[in-house]
Scaffold this motif. Structure first.
Motif, short mmCIF file in Angstrom:
data_model
loop_
_atom_site.label_atom_id
_atom_site.label_comp_id
_atom_site.label_asym_id
_atom_site.label_seq_id
_atom_site.Cartn_x
_atom_site.Cartn_y
_atom_site.Cartn_z
N GLY A 141 13.46 1.51 -4.03
CA GLY A 141 12.09 1.69 -4.49
C GLY A 141 11.82 3.04 -5.13
N LEU A 142 12.04 4.12 -4.39
CA LEU A 142 11.76 5.45 -4.95
C LEU A 142 12.70 5.83 -6.09
CD1 LEU A 142 10.64 7.47 -1.83
CD2 LEU A 142 9.25 6.67 -3.74
N PRO A 143 13.98 5.50 -6.04
CA PRO A 143 14.81 5.76 -7.22
C PRO A 143 14.30 5.02 -8.46
CG PRO A 143 16.23 5.46 -5.32
CD PRO A 143 14.83 5.12 -4.88
N LEU A 144 13.78 3.80 -8.29
CA LEU A 144 13.22 3.08 -9.43
C LEU A 144 11.96 3.76 -9.94
CD1 LEU A 144 13.58 -0.68 -8.42
CD2 LEU A 144 14.67 0.49 -10.34
N VAL A 145 11.09 4.17 -9.01
CA VAL A 145 9.87 4.87 -9.41
C VAL A 145 10.24 6.12 -10.21
CG1 VAL A 145 7.92 6.23 -8.53
CG2 VAL A 145 8.41 3.97 -7.57
N ARG A 146 11.19 6.89 -9.72
CA ARG A 146 11.59 8.12 -10.41
C ARG A 146 12.23 7.82 -11.77
NH1 ARG A 146 13.36 12.73 -6.27
NH2 ARG A 146 14.17 13.52 -8.22
N ALA A 147 12.94 6.72 -11.87
CA ALA A 147 13.60 6.38 -13.14
C ALA A 147 12.59 5.96 -14.20
CB ALA A 147 14.62 5.26 -12.91
N TYR A 148 11.55 5.25 -13.82
CA TYR A 148 10.58 4.73 -14.78
C TYR A 148 9.45 5.71 -15.08
CZ TYR A 148 12.76 0.17 -14.41
OH TYR A 148 13.65 -0.86 -14.45
N ALA A 149 9.15 6.61 -14.18
CA ALA A 149 8.01 7.50 -14.35
C ALA A 149 8.39 8.75 -15.13
CB ALA A 149 7.46 7.90 -12.99
N SER A 150 7.42 9.27 -15.88
CA SER A 150 7.64 10.53 -16.59
C SER A 150 7.22 11.71 -15.73
CB SER A 150 6.88 10.52 -17.92
OG SER A 150 5.52 10.21 -17.71
N ALA A 151 6.42 11.48 -14.69
CA ALA A 151 6.02 12.51 -13.73
C ALA A 151 5.66 11.81 -12.42
CB ALA A 151 4.83 13.31 -14.25
N TRP A 152 5.79 12.52 -11.32
CA TRP A 152 5.45 11.95 -10.02
C TRP A 152 5.13 13.07 -9.05
CZ3 TRP A 152 10.36 11.63 -12.07
CH2 TRP A 152 11.34 12.44 -11.48
N GLY A 153 4.49 12.71 -7.94
CA GLY A 153 4.17 13.69 -6.91
C GLY A 153 3.45 13.03 -5.76
N ALA A 154 3.02 13.86 -4.82
CA ALA A 154 2.30 13.37 -3.65
C ALA A 154 1.45 14.50 -3.10
CB ALA A 154 3.28 12.87 -2.59
N GLY A 155 0.40 14.13 -2.41
CA GLY A 155 -0.45 15.13 -1.79
C GLY A 155 -1.26 14.53 -0.66
N ALA A 156 -1.68 15.39 0.26
CA ALA A 156 -2.49 14.97 1.40
C ALA A 156 -3.91 14.65 0.93
CB ALA A 156 -2.53 16.06 2.45
N VAL A 157 -4.42 13.51 1.40
CA VAL A 157 -5.78 13.08 1.06
C VAL A 157 -6.34 12.25 2.21
CG1 VAL A 157 -7.17 11.65 -0.49
CG2 VAL A 157 -5.32 12.99 -1.42
N GLY A 158 -7.51 12.61 2.69
CA GLY A 158 -8.25 11.79 3.64
C GLY A 158 -7.48 11.32 4.86
N GLY A 159 -6.74 12.18 5.51
CA GLY A 159 -5.99 11.80 6.69
C GLY A 159 -4.70 11.06 6.40
N GLY A 160 -4.35 10.93 5.16
CA GLY A 160 -3.10 10.28 4.77
C GLY A 160 -2.52 10.99 3.57
N LYS A 161 -2.00 10.23 2.63
CA LYS A 161 -1.43 10.84 1.41
C LYS A 161 -1.65 9.92 0.24
CE LYS A 161 3.16 8.83 1.96
NZ LYS A 161 2.81 8.11 3.18
N VAL A 162 -1.50 10.48 -0.94
CA VAL A 162 -1.45 9.72 -2.18
C VAL A 162 -0.12 10.02 -2.84
CG1 VAL A 162 -2.38 9.45 -4.51
CG2 VAL A 162 -3.93 9.66 -2.58
N VAL A 163 0.63 9.00 -3.14
CA VAL A 163 1.85 9.11 -3.94
C VAL A 163 1.48 8.62 -5.33
CG1 VAL A 163 4.20 8.25 -4.26
CG2 VAL A 163 3.36 8.75 -1.96
N TRP A 164 1.73 9.45 -6.34
CA TRP A 164 1.32 9.08 -7.70
C TRP A 164 2.50 9.18 -8.66
CZ3 TRP A 164 2.12 12.78 -11.35
CH2 TRP A 164 2.22 14.10 -10.91
N VAL A 165 2.42 8.39 -9.70
CA VAL A 165 3.39 8.43 -10.79
C VAL A 165 2.64 8.28 -12.11
CG1 VAL A 165 5.28 7.49 -9.42
CG2 VAL A 165 3.89 5.95 -10.76
N GLU A 166 3.19 8.87 -13.15
CA GLU A 166 2.64 8.72 -14.49
C GLU A 166 3.69 8.06 -15.36
OE1 GLU A 166 1.13 12.34 -16.16
OE2 GLU A 166 -0.33 12.58 -14.54
N CYS A 167 3.23 7.13 -16.18
CA CYS A 167 4.11 6.43 -17.11
C CYS A 167 3.53 6.50 -18.50
CB CYS A 167 4.23 4.96 -16.70
SG CYS A 167 4.94 4.70 -15.07
N GLY A 168 4.39 6.52 -19.49
CA GLY A 168 3.96 6.53 -20.87
C GLY A 168 4.06 7.90 -21.48
N GLY A 169 3.60 7.96 -22.72
CA GLY A 169 3.56 9.26 -23.41
C GLY A 169 4.83 9.60 -24.05
#
Length: 94
Positions: free
Chosen positions: A66-94
């Motif tokens: 899963g994560l190797p695929l996300v990293r392969a397809y995304a042009s940027a990615w990251g994660a951060g703490a939000v509301g007692g949990g986290k958000v994992v984000w990816v950007e595609c395109g450009g």
């Protein structure tokens, strides 16, 4: 690219967290889309934060791509703490 990144990110939230999760999609700029998956687990997956992703799973493994695929397809990615949990984000395109 986006459907695979969405599927992998949502599958990780389903498999690796005990609480609810949510998907958010938004245009960052023309031709770029950011998708974020929020869940209640504050731990960031190690495959997302390491400069070099972990090794590939064995050929007969049903997990671990899963994560190797996300990293392969995304042009940027990251994660951060939000509301007692986290958000994992990816950007595609450009």
């Amino acid at each position: 690219m986006v459907p695979r990144s969405c599927a992998a990110s949502l599958a990780n939230a389903q498999l690796h967290t005990a609480g609810p999760y949510a998907l958010r999609l938004r245009a960052v700029e023309s031709g770029r889309l950011r998708l974020g998956v929020w869940d209640t687990d504050p731990r960031v997956p190690p495959g997302l934060t390491e400069a070099v992703p972990p090794g590939a799973p064995p050929d007969d493994s049903e997990n671990g791509r899963g994560l190797p695929l996300v990293r392969a397809y995304a042009s940027a990615w990251g994660a951060g703490a939000v509301g007692g949990g986290k958000v994992v984000w990816v950007e595609c395109g450009g």
